[in-house]
Scaffold this active site. Structure first.
Site, mmCIF file in Angstrom:
data_model
loop_
_atom_site.group_PDB
_atom_site.id
_atom_site.type_symbol
_atom_site.label_atom_id
_atom_site.label_comp_id
_atom_site.label_asym_id
_atom_site.label_seq_id
_atom_site.Cartn_x
_atom_site.Cartn_y
_atom_site.Cartn_z
ATOM 1 N N SER A 54 0.813 -1.222 0.000
ATOM 2 C CA SER A 54 0.000 0.000 0.000
ATOM 3 C C SER A 54 0.844 1.269 0.000
ATOM 4 O O SER A 54 0.299 2.372 -0.031
ATOM 5 C CB SER A 54 -0.948 -0.001 1.203
ATOM 6 O OG SER A 54 -0.221 -0.193 2.411
ATOM 7 N N ASN B 275 -2.173 -2.029 13.286
ATOM 8 C CA ASN B 275 -3.633 -1.849 13.294
ATOM 9 C C ASN B 275 -4.053 -0.575 14.035
ATOM 10 O O ASN B 275 -4.881 0.192 13.545
ATOM 11 C CB ASN B 275 -4.324 -3.062 13.923
ATOM 12 C CG ASN B 275 -4.050 -4.339 13.138
ATOM 13 O OD1 ASN B 275 -3.483 -4.274 12.046
ATOM 14 N ND2 ASN B 275 -4.419 -5.477 13.691
ATOM 15 N N THR C 231 -40.258 25.956 -10.309
ATOM 16 C CA THR C 231 -40.494 24.601 -9.806
ATOM 17 C C THR C 231 -40.685 23.777 -11.072
ATOM 18 O O THR C 231 -41.239 24.288 -12.068
ATOM 19 C CB THR C 231 -41.750 24.501 -8.906
ATOM 20 O OG1 THR C 231 -42.900 24.843 -9.676
ATOM 21 C CG2 THR C 231 -41.648 25.423 -7.698
ATOM 22 N N SER D 91 -14.037 25.302 -27.985
ATOM 23 C CA SER D 91 -14.106 24.044 -28.719
ATOM 24 C C SER D 91 -12.963 24.006 -29.718
ATOM 25 O O SER D 91 -12.569 25.035 -30.260
ATOM 26 C CB SER D 91 -15.445 23.957 -29.444
ATOM 27 O OG SER D 91 -15.345 23.080 -30.542
ATOM 28 N N LYS E 214 -17.789 28.622 -29.555
ATOM 29 C CA LYS E 214 -18.201 27.986 -28.307
ATOM 30 C C LYS E 214 -17.529 28.547 -27.060
ATOM 31 O O LYS E 214 -16.352 28.890 -27.069
ATOM 32 C CB LYS E 214 -17.903 26.483 -28.379
ATOM 33 C CG LYS E 214 -18.752 25.759 -29.388
ATOM 34 C CD LYS E 214 -20.121 25.426 -28.841
ATOM 35 C CE LYS E 214 -20.046 24.117 -28.081
ATOM 36 N NZ LYS E 214 -21.338 23.787 -27.511
ATOM 37 N N ASN F 125 -17.823 26.934 -23.289
ATOM 38 C CA ASN F 125 -18.486 25.834 -22.571
ATOM 39 C C ASN F 125 -18.271 25.932 -21.061
ATOM 40 O O ASN F 125 -17.173 26.274 -20.607
ATOM 41 C CB ASN F 125 -17.955 24.486 -23.073
ATOM 42 C CG ASN F 125 -18.292 24.263 -24.538
ATOM 43 O OD1 ASN F 125 -19.350 24.669 -25.014
ATOM 44 N ND2 ASN F 125 -17.368 23.646 -25.262
ATOM 45 N N GLU G 211 -19.754 21.801 -15.261
ATOM 46 C CA GLU G 211 -20.021 20.412 -15.651
ATOM 47 C C GLU G 211 -19.195 19.457 -14.793
ATOM 48 O O GLU G 211 -19.642 18.364 -14.439
ATOM 49 C CB GLU G 211 -19.704 20.210 -17.129
ATOM 50 C CG GLU G 211 -20.677 20.938 -18.034
ATOM 51 C CD GLU G 211 -20.216 20.931 -19.482
ATOM 52 O OE1 GLU G 211 -20.885 20.301 -20.299
ATOM 53 O OE2 GLU G 211 -19.182 21.542 -19.795
ATOM 54 N N TYR H 248 -9.508 -6.244 13.013
ATOM 55 C CA TYR H 248 -8.871 -5.793 11.774
ATOM 56 C C TYR H 248 -8.930 -6.877 10.706
ATOM 57 O O TYR H 248 -8.764 -8.064 10.992
ATOM 58 C CB TYR H 248 -7.397 -5.410 12.026
ATOM 59 C CG TYR H 248 -6.706 -4.963 10.745
ATOM 60 C CD1 TYR H 248 -6.809 -3.645 10.302
ATOM 61 C CD2 TYR H 248 -5.999 -5.874 9.949
ATOM 62 C CE1 TYR H 248 -6.219 -3.248 9.111
ATOM 63 C CE2 TYR H 248 -5.405 -5.476 8.768
ATOM 64 C CZ TYR H 248 -5.520 -4.163 8.347
ATOM 65 O OH TYR H 248 -4.943 -3.762 7.169
ATOM 66 N N GLN I 276 -7.510 -1.983 4.348
ATOM 67 C CA GLN I 276 -6.502 -1.223 3.587
ATOM 68 C C GLN I 276 -7.155 -0.492 2.406
ATOM 69 O O GLN I 276 -6.624 0.492 1.907
ATOM 70 C CB GLN I 276 -5.414 -2.180 3.096
ATOM 71 C CG GLN I 276 -4.290 -1.507 2.330
ATOM 72 C CD GLN I 276 -3.072 -2.407 2.220
ATOM 73 O OE1 GLN I 276 -2.352 -2.584 3.191
ATOM 74 N NE2 GLN I 276 -2.858 -2.992 1.071
ATOM 75 N N LYS J 187 -8.393 3.644 2.194
ATOM 76 C CA LYS J 187 -7.639 4.878 2.002
ATOM 77 C C LYS J 187 -7.928 5.583 0.685
ATOM 78 O O LYS J 187 -8.180 6.794 0.648
ATOM 79 C CB LYS J 187 -6.139 4.593 2.108
ATOM 80 C CG LYS J 187 -5.751 4.338 3.528
ATOM 81 C CD LYS J 187 -4.424 3.652 3.644
ATOM 82 C CE LYS J 187 -4.379 2.897 4.931
ATOM 83 N NZ LYS J 187 -5.345 1.778 5.016
HETATM 84 N N1 ARG Z 1 -1.267 -1.262 5.343
HETATM 85 C C1 ARG Z 1 -2.182 -1.712 6.318
HETATM 86 C C2 ARG Z 1 -3.530 -0.997 6.158
HETATM 87 O O1 ARG Z 1 -3.549 -0.008 5.575
HETATM 88 C C3 ARG Z 1 -1.669 -1.461 7.670
HETATM 89 C C4 ARG Z 1 -2.229 -2.356 8.719
HETATM 90 C C5 ARG Z 1 -1.713 -3.715 8.514
HETATM 91 N N2 ARG Z 1 -2.134 -4.578 9.542
HETATM 92 C C6 ARG Z 1 -2.077 -5.915 9.445
HETATM 93 N N3 ARG Z 1 -2.526 -6.583 10.423
HETATM 94 N N4 ARG Z 1 -1.637 -6.490 8.351
HETATM 95 O O2 ARG Z 1 -4.534 -1.450 6.616
#
Ligand code: ARG
Length: 481
Positions: free
Chosen positions: A38, A126, A179, A301, A307, A309, A314, A341, A346, A349
């Site tokens: 990640s 975690n 309306t 355009s 044009k 726009n 939009e 967890y 993950q 994010k």
């Molecule tokens: N990269 C992980 C996440 O974003 C971090 C936590 C990892 N924890 C684990 N028990 N593998 O969730």
């Protein structure tokens, strides 16, 4: 029964994993790394991760796990690492680290040797990631609230300009109220602008609410059961600007409500921006012709030279889809997860970052668009008068003359048909024509059908009467400071 022999795929690395190599015969498979790593996206948490690590080092010192000298050495290395990270243009692509927490730990170990290996005592990625993400979201909320204030200020400036237009200060700009997108009743342009302010004010409130619930510190929850060391969780929470520690270690690492709530507020705000964008798109068409946007927020355009726009608007409409999807997507990720967890988390994010980044962009461009809008006052006035928008006013007048409202409605409906047949407005009818359908009408009916009279009648709290709108604008300005 023989137990299955663990297999090693041909693409697996022979190098053991940095964090848990001890139990494994091989390193991770290349494709596994591609799906599992990640760092490319959680790199955005690096500053938060370092801040959390500094607080954790101090807490370990407080718990007697580290000496004061060790805490000081760790802290200095983390401060240096923070500067190094801040100077990097993006994720360190050459790094072997699977995520940002691993990156920070590896850098510390490289800098400090054995002492670097002590920082992870009593903590888990975690509770670390849950803390980092809360810190990130809190900062993003603060930025979005600031941008919401700026957007409301831009709308309030528009209301102010159009309440007392330059060179014609006594004649606030009227605006058609719709309306079903059919002419309904005239309003003031300032009233329209302040209507949008109300929606954005609620968005800011919702973010503020979410921030209050978010502001609890998971550190000390460890993997899920709570850390085994006598950590002062109140102190570490305070240290990181949280109001308190989270109350339950399992919830502390499993909970992503703060991200969902923040994205929900973002999705609703994006919906408001989309509606505003849609209105400006429609009102700036040649057919409506009521507003022109600045060149700087529109595009031409490549083939049609004439044009101009409304791309910014939009995109306000288009981006709402992505922001709503971020919220929905995160809920779907969460809905099947057992406590505590799971690696699915993950996946929280990217939608969170995306939703809040895109919202920031939308809020900033919306304020810019509003500041650059030029309303065609004559076109607005014509549109405000068009489509028998004073028909309700005529019915109200007849009510004043003792006609029950339902009868008045019927009589005015009939007069609208007469006017439609003749191709004129209600006020163009003669008194005789009006009286033929509405016998209670008198000479003063014409004065009652003017735009000014119609607007002036609506002085109720929240109405479009000019005095009331002036009050509403003052209240808005006071609130926005
Ligand atoms: N990269 C992980 C996440 O974003 C971090 C936590 C990892 N924890 C684990 N028990 N593998 O969730």
């Amino acid at each position: 029964m023989t137990s299955p022999t663990p297999t090693t795929s041909p693409s697996a690395s022979t190098k053991p994993h940095a964090l848990w190599g001890g139990r494994f015969a091989s390193g991770p498979d290349a494709v596994f790394r591609a799906i599992n790593d990640s760092l490319p996206f959680d790199w955005r948490l690096v500053r938060q991760d370092i801040a959390g690590s500094r607080a954790w080092a101090a807490a370990l010192g407080g718990a007697g796990v580290l000496t004061a000298a060790e805490v000081a050495e760790l802290d200095a290395a983390l401060v240096a690492l923070d500067a190094e990270a801040a100077a990097l243009p993006g994720p360190p692509v050459e790094s072997e680290a699977e995520d940002v927490h691993t990156w920070v730990e590896q850098k510390l170990i490289a800098a400090l040797g054995p002492l670097g290996k002590k920082l992870h005592t009593g903590r888990s990625r975690n509770d670390q990631v849950a803390t980092d993400l809360r810190l990130w979201t809190r900062a993003a909320i603060d930025e979005r609230i600031g941008e919401l204030v700026e957007l409301q200020r831009a709308l309030a400036r528009l209301a102010e300009r159009e309440l007392a237009p330059e060179g014609d200060a006594d004649n606030p700009t009227p605006f058609p109220g719709y309306t079903h997108l059919q002419p309904a009743q005239p309003v003031l342009l300032a009233h329209w602008a302040l209507a949008h302010v109300e929606a954005f004010a609620r968005d800011a409130d919702r973010l503020t609410d979410a921030r209050a619930r978010l502001n609890r510190c998971p550190l000390g929850s460890a993997a899920l059961a709570g850390t085994a060391y006598p950590i002062d969780r109140d102190a570490i929470a305070r240290d990181l600007g949280f109001d308190a520690p989270t109350a339950n270690s399992m919830d502390g690492v499993a909970d992503r409500d703060f991200a969902v709530e923040t994205l929900a507020a973002a999705a609703l705000c994006a919906t408001h921006l989309s509606r505003l964008g849609e209105e400006l798109i429609v009102y700036s068409t040649r057919e409506f012709g009521m507003v022109e946007m600045e060149d700087a927020v529109t595009s031409g355009s490549s083939i049609m030279p004439q044009k101009k726009n409304p791309d910014a608007c939009e995109l306000l409409r288009g981006k709402a889809g992505r922001i709503i999807a971020a919220h929905t997507g995160l809920l779907i990720t969460l809905k099947g997860l057992p406590f505590a967890y799971n690696k699915d988390l993950q996946e929280d994010k990217e939608p969170l970052f995306e939703g809040l980044d895109q919202l920031g962009l939308c809020l900033r461009i919306a304020a810019r668009v509003i500041d650059g809008c030029t309303f065609d006052r004559d076109a607005c006035r014509r549109a405000a008068l068009a489509g028998f928008a004073n028909a309700t006013e005529l019915a109200d007048y007849l009510v004043e003359r003792g006609v029950p409202f339902r009868d008045a409605h019927e009589q005015v409906g009939a007069l609208v048909r007469v006017a439609l047949e003749r191709g004129v407005t209600l006020e163009d009818l003669t008194l005789e024509e009006i009286r033929a359908r509405a016998p209670k009408a008198g000479e003063e009916v014409f004065a009652r059908l003017t735009l000014d009279a119609t607007l002036a009648k609506r002085g109720v709290v929240g109405g479009t009467g000019p005095g009331r709108v002036r009050q509403a604008l003052e209240a808005t300005k006071t609130r926005l400071g």
